[in-house]
Scaffold this motif. Structure first.
Motif, mmCIF file in Angstrom:
data_model
loop_
_atom_site.group_PDB
_atom_site.id
_atom_site.type_symbol
_atom_site.label_atom_id
_atom_site.label_comp_id
_atom_site.label_asym_id
_atom_site.label_seq_id
_atom_site.Cartn_x
_atom_site.Cartn_y
_atom_site.Cartn_z
ATOM 1 N N UNK A 78 0.806 -1.225 0.000
ATOM 2 C CA UNK A 78 0.000 0.000 0.000
ATOM 3 C C UNK A 78 0.841 1.278 0.000
ATOM 4 N N UNK A 79 2.157 1.151 0.087
ATOM 5 C CA UNK A 79 3.036 2.315 0.128
ATOM 6 C C UNK A 79 3.359 2.775 -1.296
ATOM 7 N N UNK A 80 2.723 3.834 -1.729
ATOM 8 C CA UNK A 80 2.856 4.280 -3.121
ATOM 9 C C UNK A 80 4.279 4.682 -3.477
ATOM 10 N N UNK A 81 5.078 5.144 -2.509
ATOM 11 C CA UNK A 81 6.439 5.573 -2.829
ATOM 12 C C UNK A 81 7.340 4.402 -3.217
ATOM 13 N N UNK A 82 7.014 3.209 -2.785
ATOM 14 C CA UNK A 82 7.815 2.041 -3.170
ATOM 15 C C UNK A 82 7.592 1.668 -4.631
ATOM 16 N N UNK A 87 10.580 0.233 -13.362
ATOM 17 C CA UNK A 87 11.707 -0.600 -13.771
ATOM 18 C C UNK A 87 11.310 -1.348 -15.043
ATOM 19 N N UNK A 88 11.863 -0.938 -16.174
ATOM 20 C CA UNK A 88 11.502 -1.528 -17.461
ATOM 21 C C UNK A 88 11.959 -2.973 -17.614
ATOM 22 N N UNK A 97 1.547 -2.708 -13.157
ATOM 23 C CA UNK A 97 1.305 -2.839 -11.713
ATOM 24 C C UNK A 97 1.988 -1.713 -10.945
ATOM 25 N N UNK A 98 3.222 -1.400 -11.314
ATOM 26 C CA UNK A 98 3.941 -0.298 -10.671
ATOM 27 C C UNK A 98 3.182 1.015 -10.839
ATOM 28 N N UNK A 102 1.548 3.050 -7.689
ATOM 29 C CA UNK A 102 2.191 4.314 -7.342
ATOM 30 C C UNK A 102 1.155 5.417 -7.098
ATOM 31 N N UNK A 103 -0.051 5.210 -7.565
ATOM 32 C CA UNK A 103 -1.157 6.172 -7.408
ATOM 33 C C UNK A 103 -0.729 7.562 -7.853
#
Length: 109
Positions: A78-82, A87-88, A97-98, A102-103
């Motif tokens: 749930x941590x959007x900063x992670x 990463x391509x 998904x990233x 990231x919201x």
């Protein structure tokens, strides 16, 4: 017998989850955990055996913490900063998904 084994396993799982809530680290607020996980974000990908690692590069050091316990996994997910570093090398499904996780966090490449 199978039903009784299933019930016993569920009871053991429930007791283990309750026991985990009693340890001091379980009282660390999720905001603080997320900040700690963010500090790990600049670490290289952990040495986890698996065929997918041979094609992945980048900074995903926080991935290990998502495997510690269900609470830490929930905080990491749930941590959007992670999730803001795209990463391509992980492929298009991971990239989607990233972006979704990231919201509203600023995206970095």
């Amino acid at each position: 017998v199978d039903a009784e084994l299933t019930a016993a396993n569920l009871a053991l799982h429930s007791l283990a989850a309750y026991r985990n809530t009693l340890i001091p680290v379980a009282r660390v607020p999720p905001e603080l955990l997320a900040r700690i996980f963010t500090l790990l974000a600049n670490e290289p990908i952990p040495e986890i055996p698996g065929p997918w690692l041979s094609t992945v590069s980048g900074k995903l050091g926080w991935i290990n913490v998502s495997h510690v316990c269900s609470r830490w996994r929930a905080v990491a997910l749930s941590s959007r900063t992670l999730w803001q570093v795209i990463n391509f090398s992980l492929g298009s499904s991971w990239m989607r998904e990233l972006l979704a996780r990231s919201k509203s966090a600023p995206i970095a490449f």
